[in-house]
Design an enzyme around this catalytic site. Structure first.
Site, PDB file in Angstrom:
ATOM      1  N   ARG A  72       2.469  -5.551  -6.554  1.00 48.81           N
ATOM      2  CA  ARG A  72       2.999  -5.833  -5.211  1.00 48.81           C
ATOM      3  C   ARG A  72       2.383  -7.118  -4.656  1.00 48.81           C
ATOM      4  NH1 ARG A  72       5.854  -2.099  -6.690  1.00 48.81           N
ATOM      5  NH2 ARG A  72       5.801   0.036  -5.914  1.00 48.81           N
TER       6      ARG A  72
ATOM      7  N   GLU B 215       5.390  16.172  -5.341  1.00 48.14           N
ATOM      8  CA  GLU B 215       6.358  15.089  -5.581  1.00 48.14           C
ATOM      9  C   GLU B 215       6.891  15.097  -7.005  1.00 48.14           C
ATOM     10  OE1 GLU B 215       4.893  11.108  -4.809  1.00 48.14           O
ATOM     11  OE2 GLU B 215       6.825  10.209  -5.275  1.00 48.14           O
TER      12      GLU B 215
ATOM     13  N   LYS C  93       8.208  16.198  -1.690  1.00 48.03           N
ATOM     14  CA  LYS C  93       8.551  14.765  -1.668  1.00 48.03           C
ATOM     15  C   LYS C  93       9.448  14.454  -2.859  1.00 48.03           C
ATOM     16  CE  LYS C  93       6.587  10.124  -1.697  1.00 48.03           C
ATOM     17  NZ  LYS C  93       5.567   9.262  -1.103  1.00 48.03           N
TER      18      LYS C  93
ATOM     19  N   SER D 201      11.258   6.361  -1.233  1.00 47.37           N
ATOM     20  CA  SER D 201      12.328   5.360  -1.252  1.00 47.37           C
ATOM     21  C   SER D 201      12.684   4.960  -2.680  1.00 47.37           C
ATOM     22  CB  SER D 201      11.990   4.148  -0.371  1.00 47.37           C
ATOM     23  OG  SER D 201      10.788   3.529  -0.749  1.00 47.37           O
TER      24      SER D 201
ATOM     25  N   ARG E 185       7.586   1.439  -0.617  1.00 41.63           N
ATOM     26  CA  ARG E 185       8.289   0.159  -0.558  1.00 41.63           C
ATOM     27  C   ARG E 185       9.224   0.061   0.640  1.00 41.63           C
ATOM     28  NH1 ARG E 185       9.796   0.805  -6.744  1.00 41.63           N
ATOM     29  NH2 ARG E 185       9.245   2.934  -6.146  1.00 41.63           N
TER      30      ARG E 185
HETATM   31  P1  13P Z   1       8.279   4.521  -2.759  1.00 39.46           P
HETATM   32  O1  13P Z   1       8.841   4.898  -1.390  1.00 39.46           O
HETATM   33  O2  13P Z   1       8.015   3.051  -2.910  1.00 39.46           O
HETATM   34  O3  13P Z   1       9.073   5.135  -3.870  1.00 39.46           O
HETATM   35  O4  13P Z   1       6.820   5.137  -2.823  1.00 39.46           O
HETATM   36  C1  13P Z   1       6.619   6.424  -2.451  1.00 39.46           C
HETATM   37  C2  13P Z   1       5.541   7.018  -3.270  1.00 39.46           C
HETATM   38  O5  13P Z   1       4.502   7.360  -2.760  1.00 39.46           O
HETATM   39  C3  13P Z   1       5.782   7.224  -4.710  1.00 39.46           C
HETATM   40  O6  13P Z   1       4.794   8.080  -5.217  1.00 39.46           O
END
Ligand code: 13P
Length: 337
Positions: A33, A177, A219, A261, A293
């Site tokens: 990044r 997640e 998530k 995202s 992001r």
């Molecule tokens: P993004 O929203 O960039 O996908 O990141 C979220 C995240 O924490 C991925 O583990």
């Protein structure tokens, strides 16, 4: 585990208008990044970027919690205060990524399993002492020819549940997640199929391991066409597929679903979240965000590593948070941007 405290924290994280900032990029990811704006990743530059985000005036209006990386939870701001204490003083809950990344799955040429269970109980106790209130663990599931295997889904689901149980034992709300990646040329129906199978298996493992569903957040990815699909569905189709998938697979006991995202553009991430919420006034869970992001990409470019740009970058972050918050309420209009 104090169930009612876990429940209260989970609900606070998905309070009205609010969502989560994911600022827990691992060393490799933050390096990419920062390289994108021509900045070398050093302890100093990583701290400068995250301090900029966390000291943004009015951050608590739209952001309920921030997910930190191990290095960040131990860092101090220029004024000597711990970054964690700055968040807490601003009414923002600090969280921590506790997985150690997705590693090759034995016996598979391309699938992965997330590592980090060894020693996790002791690390959770330390993070608690450092001020964390919630945790995150990311598993990745790829779609491709012959993928995913049911084995990869099962292994990752079992590990996610083991992590979630340990996190609750320590008094920390687990953000579970399971990310079905958007890479590939598959259509939205294939994403729906794989996301449903993944979520069902994850909730089976969570139930088997006694995880208290009222004290977690999920998530997930949105249900999307693959990034390289010949035609990509717009917000209405995404919202319909996403809500259908979650109604089938996610128990109503879960207080909130906080989408990642996942590489969508800022506009896509906002419009899709908005469409999901417009469709979903009567859903059992809060439908919010936990964007990395989707909140950071624009302010990162505005900053460009230059201290003179801090106020402008903070304004850009505030703006992304305001629009994402509107989408989280199903009240986003393109004219707001
Ligand atoms: P993004 O929203 O960039 O996908 O990141 C979220 C995240 O924490 C991925 O583990």
């Amino acid at each position: 585990m104090n169930a009612s405290e876990l429940e209260a924290t989970a609900r606070d994280l998905v309070a009205e208008r609010k969502g989560i900032l994911a600022a827990d990029e691992s060393s490799g990811t933050i390096q990419k990044r920062l390289a994108s704006i021509g900045v070398e990743s050093t302890e100093h530059s990583r701290r400068a970027w995250r301090q900029l985000l966390f000291t943004t005036p009015g951050i608590d209006e739209y952001i309920s919690g921030v997910i930190l990386f191990d290095e960040t939870i131990r860092q101090h701001a220029n004024d000597g205060r711990r970054l964690v204490d700055i968040l807490t003083a601003n009414g923002v809950l600090p969280g921590i990524k506790v997985d150690k990344g997705a590693k090759p799955l034995v016996g598979s040429s391309s699938e992965k399993v997330t590592e980090g269970l060894d020693g996790l109980r002791a690390r959770l106790a330390e993070y608690c002492d450092l001020g964390a209130r919630f945790t995150k663990w990311r598993a990745v599931i790829a779609i491709g020819p012959g993928l995913p295997s049911s084995h990869a889904i099962a292994v990752n689901a079992d590990v996610l549940a083991r992590y979630a149980a340990l996190s609750q034992e320590a008094g920390l709300v687990p953000i579970v997640e399971p990310e079905v990646l958007m890479d590939g040329s598959h259509d939205i129906h294939r994403c729906l199929e794989v996301t449903s199978a993944t979520l069902r298996r994850v909730f089976q493992s969570l139930a088997e391991q006694g995880v208290h569903l009222e004290g977690i957040l999920l998530k997930p990815n949105m249900v999307l066409s693959g990034k390289d699909a010949p035609t990509r569905e717009g917000p209405e189709a995404v919202a319909a597929a996403t809500v259908r998938c979650f109604r089938r697979a996610v128990p109503a006991a879960v207080p909130g679903i906080v989408f990642l995202s996942g590489g969508q553009t800022d506009a896509e991430a906002t419009e899709n979240l908005d469409a999901i919420n417009r469709l979903s006034a009567d859903q059992p869970w809060e439908l919010s965000f936990s964007y990395g992001r989707g909140l950071q990409a624009t302010p990162l470019k505005v900053w460009g590593g230059d201290a003179a740009n801090v106020p402008a970058a903070q304004a850009a972050f505030q703006e992304r948070a305001r629009l994402t918050s509107a989408a989280r309420m199903g009240a986003y209009e393109p004219a707001m941007a």
